[in-house]
Scaffold this motif. Structure first.
Motif: not given
Length: 535
Positions: A40-53
Motif C-alpha cells: 500500500r502507498v503510504i506517502q506521495i511526494n507532490a514535488d516529483d510525483g514519487s510514491e513510497m509503499t
C-alpha cells in the motif's frame, strides 16, 4: 458529543478505548502496522510525483534506527529535526523514536537565534537539516550546543555534514529487526514539540509515546484516501497528519514548497485529497483566487481549519465549494493535541465538541466552575498529561491548576449542546479604561467589509500608557482601494462607544505570521506600536 456533569460542572468527551495498546512504544506499533500492508502507498511526494509503499517506509525506518545505533546513539539522546516535508523526514522521525531517541522538530525557516534558543535546551547529539538551511543550522549548532553533534543533510551533502544516504544504507540484520520494548510509554518521552510561540519564545513540550498513540487525529478512517497539509513536523498539525497516515495506513501527500493558492488547488485535484488542514489565512487567500470558483474539491471529505479564529463567513464560503464533505474549525494546543474533535459535527461559530479522552471546565476569574453559556477560561485535561516543559519546572507548574487541568489561556464557553466557543486569548484582551474589549469582535466586523482580505486587531498603548486603543492592521483584497476612514466609519456605526477603533487602521501587504500561517499577534502589536511612536 461532550456531556456536562451538573454536579461537578465538568464537560467530558468520549472515553472510548483506542484499538492500539498505549503501553507499547510508538516505533513498535508503527512498524507492526506497516508490515500488514506492504504494497500500500503510504506517502506521495507532490514535488516529483514519487510514491513510497509501506514496505519501503518500513525499510527506511529500520535502516535509520540500526545505523544510528551502530554510530553509538542510544535511548535518551536528543535529536534536532530542522526539515521541511521531504521524503525521508518520516523515516528519520520514526527511526529515532524506535530506538528511544527524543526528537525535537524545529521550523526549517527559523533563523540562527530561534534555532539556538531550543538547541541550548536540548543539547542534541544529532541534527538533521535540509540543504537549503544547512548554513543557518550549522551556525546555530556552534552557538548553542556543547560538543560536536553529527549533522545529517536531507539530500546530497557538499559540506562537512553527512548525507542522510549514509543512514539509509543496508544494515546488518535489517530483515529481522524488531524494536525492543523501551519501557513505560506513559513516561517515555518521544518528542519535544515547541509551543506555539505566539506570545513569546517557544517552550519545549515533552510528549510521551502513549500521548501520541491515544490522541485523537484528523480522521479515524482506516485505509482511506490521501491526507494533506503544509505543516512541517515543527507544528502539532504536521505531527498529527503524520500519525493519521501511519496509524491508519493511508497516504500522506507531502511537499517542501510553501503555501500558494495554485499549489493547494493542484494537490487537491491531482491526488484527490480527502482530509485537509489549513490555517484560515490560507483559505482567506484562496477564496479570492480566480480558480476557487471552478476548482474540483469533490474528493474532500473534511477540511479543517485552526491556529486562529475562523469566521463563520469564511467557513461557509469554503463549505459552499465542498460538495461531498464539510468544513469546520478545530481547536488544540501543543500540550494536549486536539482539544476538539476533527470528525464530530460542529455548530456554526463553534470549534466543535470535545475530542476523545478530553475533559474540560470553564472557570471565572475567581476560579469557580461555570454553567453552560457562561464565559470563562477554558481548562482541559487529557488522559495522558504532558511530561512537562523541557528544563522549565516553573512554567510546568504554572501551566496546570490544582486539579491538573491545563490552563489554555483562552476565554470561551460551552453551549447547552456541548459545543465549545473560543472568544479570545486572555492576554489579547484590550483594556480600554475600565472596559475589556475582545479583538475578535472587532475583527469579525472588519472582516465583513468589502475589500478586506485579512485583519488583526490589537491594543496599542495610549500616550500616557494608562489604557489601550483598539487598532487594526488590514490586508486589502487585490484591487481594493479601501481607506482607513471607511473602515473606522463602518466599525463605529456598529459598536458601543468604548469599542470604537480609536487607534485607527493601517494597511499592509501581509500580516506577520508563523511558518504555518498563524498570525503573530504580538508582532502585530509591536509593529503598530512602533508606527504610532514614529508619528
Amino acid at each position: 458529543m461532550a456531556k456536562f456533569d451538573e454536579v461537578s460542572k465538568l464537560w467530558y468527551g468520549s472515553s472510548t478505548p483506542g484499538v492500539l495498546n498505549p503501553r507499547t512504544n510508538l516505533g513498535q506499533v508503527i512498524l507492526n502496522l506497516l508490515s500488514r500492508c506492504p504494497d500500500r502507498v503510504i506517502q506521495i511526494n507532490a514535488d516529483d510525483g514519487s510514491e513510497m509503499t509501506c514496505a519501503e517506509m518500513s525499510r527506511r525506518i529500520v535502516r535509520v534506527a540500526l545505523n544510528l545505533k551502530r554510530l553509538g546513539y542510544h535511548r535518551g539522546d536528543q535529536v534536532s529535526l530542522v526539515c521541511a516535508n521531504s521524503e525521508n523526514v518520516v523515516p528519520v522521525f520514526v527511526g529515532c523514536v524506535a530506538i528511544g531517541l527524543t526528537v525535537n522538530p524545529l521550523a526549517p525557516v527559523f533563523n540562527k537565534d530561534d534555532l539556538a534558543h531550543m538547541m541550548r535546551q536540548t543539547q542534541s547529539s544529532v541534527v538533521f537539516c535540509d540543504e537549503a538551511n544547512y548554513g543557518v543550522v550549522e551556525q546555530a549548532v556552534r552557538l548553542a550546543i556543547d560538543g560536536s553533534p553529527e549533522v545529517f543533510v536531507m539530500g546530497a551533502s557538499e559540506w562537512s555534514a553527512k548525507s542522510i544516504d549514509e543512514l539509509l544504507r543496508p544494515a546488518e540484520d535489517e530483515d529481522g529487526f524488531k524494536p525492543e520494548f523501551l519501557g513505560d510509554s506513559e513516561n517515555l518521552t518521544a518528542m519535544v514539540l515547541c509551543s506555539s510561540g505566539t506570545t513569546g519564545s517557544p517552550k519545549g513540550v515533552c510528549l510521551s509515546h502513549a500521548h501520541l498513540m491515544e490522541g485523537e487525529l484528523f480522521a479515524d478512517d482506516e485505509n482511506a484516501g490521501p491526507i494533506f497539509n503544509f505543516s512541517p513536523l515543527f507544528w502539532a498539525t504536521g505531527v498529527l497528519a503524520m500519525l493519521t497516515s501511519l496509524l491508519y495506513i493511508r497516504p500522506r501527500v507531502i511537499t517542501t514548497k510553501p503555501f500558494s493558492e495554485e499549489m493547494l488547488f493542484s494537490i487537491i485535484e491531482r491526488y484527490k485529497v480527502e482530509d485537509l488542514f489549513t490555517p484560515p489565512s490560507y483559505v482567506s487567500a484562496m477564496i479570492t483566487h480566480p480558480k476557487f470558483a471552478t476548482a474540483n474539491f469533490s474528493s474532500v471529505k473534511r477540511w479543517t481549519m485552526g491556529g486562529a479564529a475562523v469566521s463563520e463567513e469564511l467557513r461557509l464560503a469554503l463549505a459552499s465549494r465542498i460538495p461531498n464533505g464539510f468544513a469546520k474549525s478545530l481547536y488544540g494546543s501543543s500540550e494536549i493535541g486536539f482539544i476538539t474533535s476533527a470528525v464530530a459535527s460542529c455548530s456554526p461559530g463553534s470549534v466543535g465538541t470535545l475530542a476523545n479522552n478530553v475533559s474540560a471546565k470553564i472557570v471565572n476569574e475567581e476560579g469557580r466552575r461555570q454553567e453552560p453559556g457562561q464565559i470563562g477560561e477554558i481548562c482541559v485535561k487529557y488522559k495522558h498529561k504532558m511530561l512537562g516543559y523541557l528544563l522549565n519546572e516553573e512554567a510546568t507548574r504554572n501551566a496546570f491548576d490544582e486539579e491538573n487541568f491545563f490552563k489554555t489561556g483562552d476565554i470561551g464557553y460551552f453551549d447547552k449542546d456541548g459545543f465549545l466557543y473560543v472568544i479570545d486569548r486572555i492576554k489579547d484582551i484590550i483594556k480600554y479604561k475600565n472596559y475589556q474589549i475582545s479583538p475578535s469582535d472587532l475583527e469579525a466586523i472588519i472582516g465583513k467589509i468589502e475589500g478586506v482580505q485579512q485583519v488583526c486587531v490589537a491594543g496599542v498603548p495610549s500616550s500616557d500608557q494608562s489604557y489601550d486603543l483598539p487598532t487594526a492592521m488590514i490586508v486589502r483584497q487585490p484591487g481594493s482601494s479601501l481607506t482607513e476612514e471607511q473602515v473606522i466609519r463602518v466599525v463605529d456605526s456598529q459598536v458601543s462607544d468604548h469599542k470604537r477603533l480609536r487607534g485607527g487602521a493601517y494597511f499592509v501587504d501581509q500580516l506577520p505570521s508563523s511558518a504555518s500561517g498563524k498570525v503573530l499577534r504580538r508582532v502585530v502589536m509591536q509593529t503598530l506600536k512602533n508606527v504610532k511612536q514614529s508619528k
